[in-house]
Every structure is written in structure tokens, then in C-alpha cells.
Design an enzyme around this catalytic site. Structure first.
Site, PDB file in Angstrom:
ATOM      1  N   SER A  37      84.182 -45.122  23.525  1.00 56.96           N
ATOM      2  CA  SER A  37      85.575 -45.573  23.487  1.00 56.96           C
ATOM      3  C   SER A  37      86.036 -45.992  22.094  1.00 56.96           C
ATOM      4  O   SER A  37      87.236 -46.011  21.822  1.00 56.96           O
ATOM      5  CB  SER A  37      85.779 -46.748  24.456  1.00 56.96           C
ATOM      6  OG  SER A  37      84.884 -47.808  24.158  1.00 56.96           O
ATOM      7  N   ASP A 322      91.303 -55.981  23.412  1.00 57.91           N
ATOM      8  CA  ASP A 322      91.099 -56.182  24.843  1.00 57.91           C
ATOM      9  C   ASP A 322      89.696 -56.720  25.091  1.00 57.91           C
ATOM     10  O   ASP A 322      89.030 -57.169  24.165  1.00 57.91           O
ATOM     11  CB  ASP A 322      91.373 -54.887  25.627  1.00 57.91           C
ATOM     12  CG  ASP A 322      90.389 -53.769  25.307  1.00 57.91           C
ATOM     13  OD1 ASP A 322      89.331 -54.041  24.688  1.00 57.91           O
ATOM     14  OD2 ASP A 322      90.654 -52.609  25.676  1.00 57.91           O
ATOM     15  N   HIS A 325      87.265 -54.134  23.088  1.00 59.46           N
ATOM     16  CA  HIS A 325      87.586 -53.307  21.918  1.00 59.46           C
ATOM     17  C   HIS A 325      88.342 -54.054  20.823  1.00 59.46           C
ATOM     18  O   HIS A 325      89.094 -54.997  21.097  1.00 59.46           O
ATOM     19  CB  HIS A 325      88.404 -52.086  22.367  1.00 59.46           C
ATOM     20  CG  HIS A 325      87.709 -51.281  23.412  1.00 59.46           C
ATOM     21  ND1 HIS A 325      87.978 -51.425  24.759  1.00 59.46           N
ATOM     22  CD2 HIS A 325      86.740 -50.345  23.312  1.00 59.46           C
ATOM     23  CE1 HIS A 325      87.197 -50.605  25.454  1.00 59.46           C
ATOM     24  NE2 HIS A 325      86.438 -49.943  24.600  1.00 59.46           N
TER      25      HIS A 325
END
Length: 358
Positions: A37, A322, A325
Site C-alpha cells: 500500500s 490514517d 499510512h
């Protein structure tokens, strides 16, 4: 009089000519990105995966041009975006699953998939590393068919192959076994590094020569894990497992570079970078080091950043966007460290030095 026509070969040569012009001022002609990610720019938009492995919805992308939630796990750009732009590209390479024609792949492709790992058992439904490497093999075949094998082989030797992975493998192992024991941890890390080196070796066989590898970071300090710690601190056992991966992976990659002809690399030491930033956060513009900007619950780390979540206005001052991340600000700083850092951060050379090597 019949209209003048051009042969198909003419158009191929013309396309290559314009491609050559467009990349002449660039340090590398293409970037191929692999990983999770932290590098995903939209592949998971096309996959049937849990919502936790997607980010193509608000408030993600709130600082991206047009406020578009692209599938990046960020309020804006991520590290690969900033690296690509610094190296002369208008934008980062497109997600592989979005590509509709071969020409789009000439400047590179992103195979990264949120939730994925080095191991095929990590991130069910995502593009694991073996799948990503197989997709690159198909990409090379498609490019060679269109532009010629010799031209593509030269193209790839000059291109940058960028990796950020192993994070989810380590998360998954810790979630399944906890701290485990020293012997089990050592065997897990050895297997993980062996598998990773196998993927690098296959890519080298396919023509890759310049490898930029991001080491795993202080995984136990993300807001989600802080929220699960009654004391609110980092999960140090997880950080130690991450450090163990780096301690094994970096010298093994150095050894691999001596075995494979033309193999050049830059290894980014994420844990050291984070230690530098957290030691003097004001120097880098950060005020909030523990809580996420967008989410919910303790440290904003108990819930994902979704359209119904609350989010902060001082996003540039947060390290975390978040529950897992970084913010665009931290992604930018990471890119700067990788591009220009000294040997304590990137070894044996930084990215800028890597891309100019022949």
C-alpha cells in the site's frame, strides 16, 4: 493519385523516436514499482478485496490535484510519485490493472498492491510479489513484441525497479504468532528474505539492473497498533521483527549484487529515517507524531479513514494520514531521504547516484 501511406515499421520507429525525446532529460527511461500500500497507485481499485485494502474513496486524496481519491493510501501523493517527478516524469507509473495499450507501459508500470507481501500467503486476493513479477514478465513480452526485444532489453537496463514490501508479511506473522520465539522468528525472516531474493533474481534475469529497495520501518508505531496497546506506546516486539528483517535482508542483497552481473542497488533504512525525524520533528514541520489525521477512536487508529470519518485540517503537521499510512508530507520527506540521503540512510548509494550509473 493514391494517398501516400506509411508502413507499420515507420510508426514503430516514430513512436520510439518520440519516446526517446521525451525521456532524454530524465535520469531513467522508466520506473517499475513493486510492493504494498505504500506504493499502490490504484491497482486495488480493480480487485475484489476488503475495504481495508482499498482507498479509492474520500477523504483519501483530499490534497491530490482535483481532490481525487485515486487509490493511493494518502491525503495526496505518495513516495513513488515524488521520486518519479524528481526524476523527470510528469507523474508516477500507472497501475498495471488500468493499462489499456502497450504504449502506456513504456515509461514504467506500478504493480504494487495494498495488503500484499512477499509471500503468497499474505494479503488474500491482492497481487502478491510473485504475481507482480509475473505481470512484469508479461509487460516485457508485450513491449518486446511491439518495439523489439533488443530495444526493450536496453531500455530495462537503464530503468529503475522500485520496491517497498515485507511490511504486511511481518504484520501477518506477528498477528498469527505474537512475539513467537527467537528460533521461529529467525526462520521466518530467513524464509522471507530467501523468497524476496528469488524475486529479485528473476527480475534480474528478465533484464532489471537498478534496484531501489525500501527497508521495513517501525511497524509497531502506526496508530492502529498504538490504539491496541493499553499504554499507548509502540509494539516493540513488532519493531524488533522489522529490524531483524533489515539486518538480514541488507547484507544478503549486497551479496546478491556480487553474484549477479550488473546488479546495482540502493537500500533505504526506514527505521533510521524515522528515528531522525522523531528526534527533531520541528525541523521537518511535524507537530503530531502518534495520532492519525483521518480515522476514529484512540489515536484515530481504531477505525479506517472513510467518508464518514473525521479528519484534521493541519495535515502537513501529521506524520500519519490514517491508521497505517503516512501523510503526503512524510511521503515527500521519505522520497527526499531516498533520493539524496547519505550512507547512514541509503546504502551503498542513494537513488540519485543509482540512476546515473551505467
Amino acid at each position: 493519385m493514391a494517398p501516400f501511406t506509411f508502413s507499420p515499421i515507420f510508426f514503430v520507429v516514430l513512436a520510439l523516436f518520440y519516446a526517446a525525446i521525451s525521456v532524454e532529460s530524465m535520469a531513467v527511461p522508466a520506473i517499475f514499482a513493486f510492493g504494498d500500500s505504500l506504493a499502490d497507485v490504484g491497482n486495488n481499485n480493480y480487485l475484489n478485496v476488503p475495504i481495508s485494502d482499498k482507498s479509492n474513496f474520500p477523504h483519501n486524496g483530499i490534497d491530490f490535484p482535483g481532490q481525487v481519491p485515486t487509490g493511493r493510501f494518502s491525503n495526496g501523493f505518495n513516495t513513488i510519485d515524488f521520486i518519479a517527478m524528481n526524476l523527470g516524469f510528469k507523474k508516477s507509473p500507472p497501475p498495471y490493472l488500468s493499462i489499456k495499450n502497450v504504449g502506456e507501459m513504456l515509461g514504467g508500470v506500478s504493480f504494487a498492491s495494498a495488503g500484499s507481501g512477499i509471500l503468497q500467503t499474505t494479503g488474500n486476493g491482492t497481487l502478491d510479489m510473485a504475481t507482480q513479477v509475473n505481470y512484469f514478465e508479461k509487460t516485457k513480452h508485450d513491449l518486446s513484441t511491439k518495439f523489439g526485444e533488443t530495444i526493450v532489453d536496453v531500455h530495462l537496463t537503464k530503468s529503475l525497479f522500485y520496491f517497498v514490501t515485507a511490511n504486511n508479511d511481518i504484520f501477518a506473522s506477528y498477528s498469527a504468532t505474537g512475539a513467537a520465539n527467537t528460533t521461529e522468528n529467525a526462520q521466518f525472516i530467513k524464509n522471507l528474505v530467501d523468497e524476496f531474493l528469488g524475486h529479485l533474481t528473476k527480475l534480474h534475469k528478465l533484464g532489471a539492473r537498478k534496484f531501489a529497495i525500501t527497508g521495513t520501518g517501525r511497524l509497531g508505531c502506526v496508530p492502529y497498533l498504538r490504539s491496541r496497546n493499553p499504554m499507548g506506546g509502540c509494539i516493540e516486539a513488532l519493531n524488533q521483527l522489522s529490524e531483524q528483517f533489515n539486518a538480514v535482508a541488507e547484507p544478503r542483497i549486497k551479496q546478491l549484487s556480487c553474484q549477479l552481473a550488473g546488479f546495482k542497488y540502493s537500500y533505504f533504512k526506514s527505521t533510521i529515517a524515522m528515528a531522525i525525524i522523531t528526534a527533531v520533528p520541528d525541523k521537518y514541520g511535524f507537530k503530531e507524531l502518534t495520532s492519525a489525521c483521518c480515522g476514529g477512536g484512540k489515536f484515530n487508529g481504531e477505525a479506517q479513514c472513510t467518508p464518514n470519518a473525521t479528519y484534521c485540517s493541519n495535515r502537513n503537521q501529521h506524520m500519519f494520514w490514517d491508521w497505517f499510512h503516512p501523510t503526503q508530507s512524510l511521503y515527500f520527506l521519505t522520497a527526499q531521504f531516498q533520493l539524496f540521503g547519505a550512507m547512514n540512510l541509503v546504502a551503498p548509494i542513494n537513488l540519485k547516484q543509482l540512476v546515473v550509473q551505467s
